[in-house]
Design a protein around this motif. Structure first.
Motif, PDB file in Angstrom:
ATOM      1  N   VAL A  36     -16.877  78.967   9.042  1.00  0.00           N
ATOM      2  CA  VAL A  36     -16.090  79.402   7.685  1.00  0.00           C
ATOM      3  C   VAL A  36     -15.395  81.227   7.868  1.00  0.00           C
ATOM      4  N   PHE A  37     -16.795  81.343   8.702  1.00  0.00           N
ATOM      5  CA  PHE A  37     -15.828  83.106   9.723  1.00  0.00           C
ATOM      6  C   PHE A  37     -14.822  83.403  10.250  1.00  0.00           C
ATOM      7  N   ALA A  38     -14.752  81.516  11.019  1.00  0.00           N
ATOM      8  CA  ALA A  38     -13.675  81.931  11.806  1.00  0.00           C
ATOM      9  C   ALA A  38     -12.189  81.274  10.592  1.00  0.00           C
ATOM     10  N   ALA A  39     -12.540  80.834   9.540  1.00  0.00           N
ATOM     11  CA  ALA A  39     -11.045  80.846   8.231  1.00  0.00           C
ATOM     12  C   ALA A  39     -10.880  82.226   8.320  1.00  0.00           C
ATOM     13  N   LEU A  40     -12.189  82.520   7.783  1.00  0.00           N
ATOM     14  CA  LEU A  40     -11.998  84.159   7.499  1.00  0.00           C
ATOM     15  C   LEU A  40     -10.933  84.548   7.831  1.00  0.00           C
TER      16      LEU A  40
ATOM     17  N   TRP B 260     -11.709  78.851  18.225  1.00  0.00           N
ATOM     18  CA  TRP B 260     -11.084  77.606  20.122  1.00  0.00           C
ATOM     19  C   TRP B 260     -11.713  75.973  19.155  1.00  0.00           C
ATOM     20  N   LEU B 261     -12.519  75.868  19.259  1.00  0.00           N
ATOM     21  CA  LEU B 261     -12.796  74.471  18.829  1.00  0.00           C
ATOM     22  C   LEU B 261     -12.352  74.022  17.598  1.00  0.00           C
ATOM     23  N   ASN B 262     -12.254  74.596  17.002  1.00  0.00           N
ATOM     24  CA  ASN B 262     -11.255  73.859  15.641  1.00  0.00           C
ATOM     25  C   ASN B 262     -10.071  74.060  15.923  1.00  0.00           C
ATOM     26  N   ARG B 263      -9.107  75.051  16.339  1.00  0.00           N
ATOM     27  CA  ARG B 263      -8.287  75.928  16.562  1.00  0.00           C
ATOM     28  C   ARG B 263      -6.482  74.957  15.759  1.00  0.00           C
ATOM     29  N   THR B 264      -6.907  73.907  16.074  1.00  0.00           N
ATOM     30  CA  THR B 264      -5.167  72.866  15.818  1.00  0.00           C
ATOM     31  C   THR B 264      -6.032  72.265  13.602  1.00  0.00           C
ATOM     32  N   GLU B 265      -7.583  72.621  13.673  1.00  0.00           N
ATOM     33  CA  GLU B 265      -7.338  72.119  12.260  1.00  0.00           C
ATOM     34  C   GLU B 265      -7.434  73.644  11.459  1.00  0.00           C
ATOM     35  N   ILE B 266      -7.921  74.661  12.136  1.00  0.00           N
ATOM     36  CA  ILE B 266      -7.192  75.582  11.876  1.00  0.00           C
ATOM     37  C   ILE B 266      -5.654  75.856  11.096  1.00  0.00           C
ATOM     38  N   ALA B 267      -5.134  76.097  12.389  1.00  0.00           N
ATOM     39  CA  ALA B 267      -3.890  75.812  12.187  1.00  0.00           C
ATOM     40  C   ALA B 267      -3.075  75.179  11.339  1.00  0.00           C
ATOM     41  N   ARG B 268      -3.732  74.045  10.930  1.00  0.00           N
ATOM     42  CA  ARG B 268      -3.117  73.199   9.823  1.00  0.00           C
ATOM     43  C   ARG B 268      -3.785  74.377   8.574  1.00  0.00           C
TER      44      ARG B 268
END
Length: 243
Positions: free
Chosen positions: A212-216, A40-48
């Protein structure tokens, strides 16, 4: 849906249970709640980053599938060509793609091109191999009848062998849809600053295991959705041809 939800809840419970029982520190195995928070906190970066990876997957899948299908048709026209190229195709699979990724990065740079190239290499073989098998399994009686009626090799290929081989091609494409994200991420691990693979490498270097787990997790969901979309498109294609 209930079965899937129950399975997810079971996995999460086991995950949290391992952390409690083994006393795993967060930098080794973050809790499901920590992963959700990082997502949730890194949702913008992860989406990009996910957008870059998805672009590489789609382009690599499309190009690899087209090249694999084209080569299978070319080999289907010539048994001599098949005899020469089939062992080469098989031998090419003995070389780990991970070993080729640094070379492709050296040749093509750190942009999107080497990631697409790695994806093409992973997608190419299952599509070419499955489609060629289908082309070679056309019923001999149908081929003999077409030749008796005066059909040429091109017309036989177009109207008889390719339609009969579509289920085999669909099988290869379904496998390739699952493998394609692996190729993109391998390329991102080797070199690059964009994509989910690069995000995982950078987060791991900063000991942000939850990220890492969130991106995975996002990569896994993206792979499932992409594979499902390909499967639905193939289902419609096969229904259109009455297969």
């Amino acid at each position: 849906m209930r079965t899937v939800a129950a399975l997810i809840l079971t996995v999460l419970a086991l995950w949290q249970g391992v952390i409690w029982l083994a006393g795993m520190p967060p930098f080794l195995l973050p809790s499901p709640a920590a992963v959700a928070e990082a997502l949730w906190l890194n949702r913008t970066e992860i989406a990009r980053h996910a957008g870059f990876t998805l672009t590489e997957v789609v382009l690599g899948f499309a190009l690899g599938s087209a090249l694999g299908a084209a080569l299978a048709v070319a080999m289907g026209f010539s048994q001599k060509l098949t005899g020469v190229l089939r062992p080469i195709l098989t031998f090419s699979q003995t070389i780990p793609v991970f070993a080729l990724a640094p070379i492709l990065t050296l040749w093509l740079g750190f942009g999107m091109a080497p990631k697409i190239a790695v994806t093409v290499l992973i997608v190419f073989f299952p599509v070419a191999s499955a489609f060629l098998d289908g082309l070679m399994r056309t019923p001999q009686a149908a081929l003999d009848l077409a030749q008796v009626m005066g059909a040429g090799r091109i017309r036989i290929m177009r109207h008889l062998r390719i339609p009969a081989a579509l289920p085999s091609l669909a099988t290869g494409l379904r496998l390739a849809a699952v493998y394609a994200p692996i190729g993109a991420v391998i390329g991102e691990w080797v070199g690059g600053a964009r994509g989910l693979g690069a995000l995982m490498i950078h987060a791991n270097g900063r000991m942000k295991t939850d990220l890492v787990f969130a991106a995975l997790l996002v990569l896994s969901v993206m792979t499932v959705i992409f594979a499902r979309a390909v499967a639905l498109a193939l289902h419609r294609l096969l229904r259109r041809y009455g297969v």
